[in-house]
Enzyme design. Structure first.
Site, mmCIF file in Angstrom:
data_model
loop_
_atom_site.group_PDB
_atom_site.id
_atom_site.type_symbol
_atom_site.label_atom_id
_atom_site.label_comp_id
_atom_site.label_asym_id
_atom_site.label_seq_id
_atom_site.Cartn_x
_atom_site.Cartn_y
_atom_site.Cartn_z
ATOM 1 N N ASP A 213 0.816 -1.146 -0.124
ATOM 2 C CA ASP A 213 -0.047 -0.072 0.005
ATOM 3 C C ASP A 213 0.847 1.384 -0.079
ATOM 4 O O ASP A 213 1.805 1.222 0.613
ATOM 5 C CB ASP A 213 -0.832 0.006 1.326
ATOM 6 C CG ASP A 213 -2.042 1.059 1.365
ATOM 7 O OD1 ASP A 213 -2.833 0.883 0.441
ATOM 8 O OD2 ASP A 213 -1.937 1.713 2.159
ATOM 9 N N GLU A 277 1.725 -0.481 -4.811
ATOM 10 C CA GLU A 277 0.665 0.644 -5.462
ATOM 11 C C GLU A 277 1.274 1.828 -5.199
ATOM 12 O O GLU A 277 1.680 2.386 -4.096
ATOM 13 C CB GLU A 277 -0.374 0.511 -4.498
ATOM 14 C CG GLU A 277 -1.729 1.674 -4.638
ATOM 15 C CD GLU A 277 -2.290 2.231 -3.302
ATOM 16 O OE1 GLU A 277 -3.531 2.676 -3.684
ATOM 17 O OE2 GLU A 277 -1.660 2.350 -2.482
#
Ligand code: GLC
Length: 557
Positions: A213, A277
């Site tokens: 993330d 990401e």
């Protein structure tokens, strides 16, 4: 813990991820087996046979760790446990073991940019004095002005409002997202060490890969004085400087962190995969995907592209050449838990302001749902024809639309409150999955759904589409079966019909001879010669209708 954490894999090669189809589960919206209104891990386990039958290679689970759900679980209290609302570590072990029995890999989310404000470290930091080692794991600073009552810099939270919150002793802490998500200080060796521990913890339990993330956010320029940047978030994909000079995002030092991670991941057999990401331009994004770093990075360019042959062609070419330069494999995404579902995006005129559309409850402008579905099916087939790996988001195989008319009082995305109700946020793509035509929450669970499902979900349910010729579910199943059979190397060859901006056609051939043709225009085009393997919609007599993809085997191939 399972005795043999290595997957009983389909082709147990170390490179399984390079052209894998990965299905994203948003656990609290997938299947609620214990009937408390929230999806759970046992619910995921129960539905693994559905995913195996769908034909995906791996399942990626968004965070299921202990969390107050201030940001849907991306506010993690403890990286090495399971949220009691979603299950136990034993349930996670069972889920991993069952996935492996079925030949599915398991990817979990790791959230390294911030913890939650309930994490033991943050509690310790709050209890400790300014300047203490406990505070150094986060980003605490004195405020500006004579009494320190102004934030230390003009940095803004990605979810709206300032990125700083003041604590009772007068210091401020940084949170690039919600205030419940304090940013970690990655210059602190303890922080670095702890995440290596987390990677080992899940790898030892048999997890096959990690989704990282906000990978572009970990390294920050925290030198004094903190550098203001004008109080606005740059659009990360188009406005971040390409030289790593922004104080908060995409700094070059971040790559050292991932090189350290790769050493840990390569210590396993097979090596654990990872995907970043990183919301940055293509030329920068692939740096995260280098073989000595994460291996892959999400390419969000198609997800933010309008339905346009020209745009898709540019993005596909850019992504493939960037991946090839770095030795990474390309990745493709049309939907995930952060964006308006692609069926609904394609149902709207190009250039529609999606925030304004959501604010209007999905009525201004009115979506053309039939066009949206046609294009979504065509886009998904094109995506699945591309070399590299495809990431699917739960429910797209059912053709679910965005639920754009959620009433204000059910919204949970922190974006809603933090923007002072200017943006509704991302709940509309997180509505629980309909499994059955009827019944409590359409088979999601007996305890109702934590976000209301529209009546239209009954006919879109897996039950309603199962075995129904022409349904979106059957289209995905057929496409995934064929993809597995026809998969070639990581290249493609374009067959030009003229300039895509004029012809509105994208025609590609894979190394096995398999061809995919997409008609982006609103008129029929000639169907190229060959045996039709699958089409995203009805074909005409020798014609490929508007918004349709067809897969072909040319004569002799
Ligand atoms: C990522 C996640 C998103 C989350 C944010 C903060 O962008 O995909 O859902 O809100 O990070 O963790």
């Amino acid at each position: 813990m399972p005795e043999n954490p290595r997957p009983a894999a389909r082709g147990a090669s170390a490179d399984w991820w390079r052209q894998a189809v990965v299905y994203q589960v948003y656990p609290r919206s997938f299947r609620d087996l214990d009937g408390d209104g929230l999806g759970d891990i046992r619910g995921v386990t129960e539905r693994l046979p559905y995913l195996q039958r769908l034909g995906v290679d791996a399942v990626w689970l968004s965070p299921f760790y202990p969390s107050a759900l201030a940001d849907g679980g991306y506010d993690v209290d403890d990286y090495r446990d399971v949220d009691p609302k979603l299950g136990t570590l034993a349930h996670a072990d069972e889920m991993i073991a069952r996935a492996h029995e079925l030949g599915l890999r398991v990817v979990v989310d790791v959230v390294p940019n911030h913890t939650s404000d309930r994490h033991a470290w943050f509690r310790e930091a709050l209890a400790a004095p300014p300047g203490s080692p406990a505070r150094d794991r986060y980003v605490f600073r004195d405020g500006k002005g004579p009494d320190g009552s102004r934030p230390p810099s003009d940095w803004m939270s990605h979810f709206g409002g300032p990125a700083w919150t003041r604590v009772p002793d007068g210091q401020w802490y940084l949170h690039l997202f919600a205030r419940e998500q304090p940013d970690l200080n990655w210059a602190n060796p303890e922080v670095r060490e702890d995440f290596l521990h987390t990677l080992r913890f899940w790898s030892d339990r048999g997890v096959d890969g990690f989704r990282v993330d906000v990978a572009h956010g970990l390294a920050k320029d925290l030198g004094e004085p903190l550098r203001d940047y004008g109080g606005v978030h740059p659009d990360p994909m188009t406005q971040l400087p390409l030289d790593g000079s922004h104080p908060l995002f995409d700094r070059d030092e971040v790559h050292e962190i991932f090189r350290e991670w790769r050493k840990v991941l390569d210590g396993y057999d097979p090596p654990r995969s990872a995907v970043a990401e990183a919301w940055v331009a293509t030329s920068r994004r692939v740096l995260y995907a280098r073989p000595d770093e994460l291996g892959q990075a999400f390419n969000f360019e198609l997800m933010v592209s309008p339905w346009s042959a020209e745009q898709f062609r540019v993005e596909i070419d850019a992504a493939l050449s960037a991946a090839a330069v770095c030795g990474a494999s390309a990745t493709w995404v049309l939907s995930n838990h952060d964006v308006v579902r692609h069926r609904s995006r394609y149902a709207l005129p190009a250039g529609t302001d999606l925030d304004a559309w959501l604010r209007s409850g999905g009525t201004q402008p009115a979506p053309d749902d039939e066009v949206g579905l046609r294009r979504a099916r065509a886009a998904s087939m094109l995506l699945l024809a591309l070399p590299g790996s495809a990431y699917l988001y739960q429910g797209e195989e059912l053709g679910l639309p965005e639920v754009a008319d959620l009433p204000a009082d059910v919204l949970q995305d922190p974006i809603w409150e933090r923007t002072g109700h200017a943006q509704k946020g991302r709940d509309g793509c997180r509505v629980p999955i309909p499994w059955t035509r009827e019944g409590a929450s359409f088979g999601f669970g007996d305890g109702g759904a934590w976000l209301p499902q529209p009546a239209s979900f009954g006919e879109l349910s897996a039950e309603a589409q199962d075995g129904t010729p022409g349904s979106t579910l059957e289209l995905y199943r057929a496409a995934l079966r064929l993809r597995r059979e026809l998969q070639g190397d990581e290249t493609l060859q374009w067959i030009d019909h003229g300039i895509p901006a004029t012809t509105h056609v994208l025609h590609l051939r894979r190394s096995t001879g398999w061809e995919s043709v997409t008609n982006f225009s609103d008129a029929d085009v000639d169907l190229p010669a060959g045996e039709v393997l699958l089409a995203s919609g009805p074909l005409g007599e020798g014609t490929l209708p508007a918004d349709t993809t067809v897969w072909l085997r040319p004569a002799g191939a």
